[in-house]
Design a protein around this motif. Structure first.
Motif, PDB file in Angstrom:
ATOM      1  N   ILE A   1       0.809  -1.214   0.000  1.00 22.91           N
ATOM      2  CA  ILE A   1       0.000   0.000   0.000  1.00 22.91           C
ATOM      3  C   ILE A   1       0.847   1.271   0.000  1.00 22.91           C
ATOM      4  O   ILE A   1       0.367   2.328  -0.359  1.00 22.91           O
ATOM      5  CB  ILE A   1      -1.017   0.037   1.166  1.00 22.91           C
ATOM      6  N   ALA A   2       2.115   1.169   0.392  1.00 19.65           N
ATOM      7  CA  ALA A   2       2.963   2.362   0.458  1.00 19.65           C
ATOM      8  C   ALA A   2       3.621   2.698  -0.873  1.00 19.65           C
ATOM      9  O   ALA A   2       3.860   3.864  -1.180  1.00 19.65           O
ATOM     10  CB  ALA A   2       4.041   2.190   1.523  1.00 19.65           C
ATOM     11  N   ASP A   3       3.902   1.660  -1.679  1.00 15.54           N
ATOM     12  CA  ASP A   3       4.656   1.906  -2.911  1.00 15.54           C
ATOM     13  C   ASP A   3       4.147   1.149  -4.134  1.00 15.54           C
ATOM     14  O   ASP A   3       4.687   1.288  -5.225  1.00 15.54           O
ATOM     15  CB  ASP A   3       6.127   1.573  -2.688  1.00 15.54           C
ATOM     16  N   GLY A   4       3.117   0.334  -3.974  1.00 11.22           N
ATOM     17  CA  GLY A   4       2.578  -0.428  -5.102  1.00 11.22           C
ATOM     18  C   GLY A   4       3.469  -1.575  -5.543  1.00 11.22           C
ATOM     19  O   GLY A   4       3.202  -2.212  -6.557  1.00 11.22           O
ATOM     20  N   ALA A   5       4.532  -1.861  -4.761  1.00 10.15           N
ATOM     21  CA  ALA A   5       5.473  -2.919  -5.123  1.00 10.15           C
ATOM     22  C   ALA A   5       4.823  -4.298  -5.019  1.00 10.15           C
ATOM     23  O   ALA A   5       3.971  -4.534  -4.157  1.00 10.15           O
ATOM     24  CB  ALA A   5       6.699  -2.872  -4.219  1.00 10.15           C
ATOM     25  N   VAL A   6       5.241  -5.199  -5.890  1.00 11.07           N
ATOM     26  CA  VAL A   6       4.744  -6.573  -5.871  1.00 11.07           C
ATOM     27  C   VAL A   6       5.218  -7.246  -4.586  1.00 11.07           C
ATOM     28  O   VAL A   6       6.409  -7.280  -4.294  1.00 11.07           O
ATOM     29  CB  VAL A   6       5.247  -7.369  -7.094  1.00 11.07           C
ATOM     30  N   GLN A   7       4.272  -7.774  -3.821  1.00 11.42           N
ATOM     31  CA  GLN A   7       4.607  -8.525  -2.615  1.00 11.42           C
ATOM     32  C   GLN A   7       4.364 -10.009  -2.809  1.00 11.42           C
ATOM     33  O   GLN A   7       4.919 -10.824  -2.106  1.00 11.42           O
ATOM     34  CB  GLN A   7       3.807  -7.998  -1.419  1.00 11.42           C
ATOM     35  N   ASP A   8       3.503 -10.339  -3.764  1.00  7.41           N
ATOM     36  CA  ASP A   8       3.224 -11.733  -4.100  1.00  7.41           C
ATOM     37  C   ASP A   8       2.764 -11.759  -5.545  1.00  7.41           C
ATOM     38  O   ASP A   8       1.886 -10.986  -5.934  1.00  7.41           O
ATOM     39  CB  ASP A   8       2.143 -12.282  -3.167  1.00  7.41           C
ATOM     40  N   GLY A   9       3.388 -12.629  -6.357  1.00 10.28           N
ATOM     41  CA  GLY A   9       3.128 -12.673  -7.794  1.00 10.28           C
ATOM     42  C   GLY A   9       1.878 -13.434  -8.136  1.00 10.28           C
ATOM     43  O   GLY A   9       1.154 -13.860  -7.260  1.00 10.28           O
ATOM     44  N   PRO A  10       1.632 -13.529  -9.418  1.00 10.74           N
ATOM     45  CA  PRO A  10       2.538 -13.514 -10.565  1.00 10.74           C
ATOM     46  C   PRO A  10       2.782 -12.151 -11.220  1.00 10.74           C
ATOM     47  O   PRO A  10       3.434 -12.090 -12.263  1.00 10.74           O
ATOM     48  CB  PRO A  10       1.846 -14.438 -11.556  1.00 10.74           C
ATOM     49  N   ALA A  11       2.273 -11.057 -10.665  1.00 13.03           N
ATOM     50  CA  ALA A  11       2.500  -9.748 -11.297  1.00 13.03           C
ATOM     51  C   ALA A  11       3.998  -9.505 -11.467  1.00 13.03           C
ATOM     52  O   ALA A  11       4.774  -9.727 -10.538  1.00 13.03           O
ATOM     53  CB  ALA A  11       1.884  -8.638 -10.457  1.00 13.03           C
ATOM     54  N   PRO A  12       4.423  -9.047 -12.655  1.00 10.43           N
ATOM     55  CA  PRO A  12       5.845  -8.859 -12.929  1.00 10.43           C
ATOM     56  C   PRO A  12       6.403  -7.512 -12.477  1.00 10.43           C
ATOM     57  O   PRO A  12       7.612  -7.354 -12.363  1.00 10.43           O
ATOM     58  CB  PRO A  12       5.925  -8.977 -14.451  1.00 10.43           C
ATOM     59  N   SER A  13       5.529  -6.530 -12.221  1.00  8.94           N
ATOM     60  CA  SER A  13       6.026  -5.193 -11.885  1.00  8.94           C
ATOM     61  C   SER A  13       5.028  -4.483 -10.972  1.00  8.94           C
ATOM     62  O   SER A  13       3.871  -4.876 -10.873  1.00  8.94           O
ATOM     63  CB  SER A  13       6.264  -4.383 -13.165  1.00  8.94           C
ATOM     64  N   PRO A  14       5.492  -3.411 -10.304  1.00  3.87           N
ATOM     65  CA  PRO A  14       4.611  -2.674  -9.392  1.00  3.87           C
ATOM     66  C   PRO A  14       3.463  -1.995 -10.126  1.00  3.87           C
ATOM     67  O   PRO A  14       3.513  -1.804 -11.340  1.00  3.87           O
ATOM     68  CB  PRO A  14       5.525  -1.613  -8.774  1.00  3.87           C
TER      69      PRO A  14
END
Length: 147
Positions: free
Chosen positions: A116-129
């Protein structure tokens, strides 16, 4: 009986599922999430243009967030008074995220989770934030400007 030539193009699973959904929905208007032929690509036309007023900042819980499905925007509040905004379109298959829970933005399609702070992937399969958007509070209302 003859076989199909080896050069015939393979039909993707997504194409088959979307085609089946379209056939079943014949005669009615139905939105099929994640079925655009450009899912996963960066489509500028799908992002809202200009500043978008999303209503009162008080509607965003601290440590959580809210998905604005129609605008394809998710707004979070990682800490008191700190608002973040992101595209609500998952970077894996283009599905729209559906909730913010346990300090994660969650995608219902394949289980991707974003911070929630940076949109970074914490669990995939998403390849990017998730792409970040500019967010301000004006007169108590959230104003989000997609990049």
């Amino acid at each position: 009986m003859s076989e199909a030539p080896e050069t015939s193009p393979a039909t993707s699973r997504r194409t088959l599922l979307c085609g089946a959904a379209a056939v079943l929905a014949a005669g009615g208007t139905v939105a099929v999430t994640g079925c655009s032929s450009s899912a996963g690509s960066s489509e500028k036309s799908s992002a809202p243009q200009g500043a978008v007023d999303l209503g009162p900042a008080s509607a965003i819980p601290e440590g959580g967030g809210k998905v604005f499905r129609e605008q394809k925007i998710v707004v979070t509040q990682p800490a008191a008074g700190q608002f973040k905004a992101f595209s609500a379109k998952c970077t894996h298959a283009g599905c729209i995220v559906d909730q913010v829970k346990q300090e994660q933005i969650q995608c219902p399609c394949h289980g991707s989770r974003f911070g929630i702070a940076d949109g970074a992937v914490q669990d995939g399969p998403a390849p990017s934030p998730l792409p970040a958007y500019a967010v301000t509070v004006e007169g108590g209302n959230l104003k989000v400007t997609p990049s």
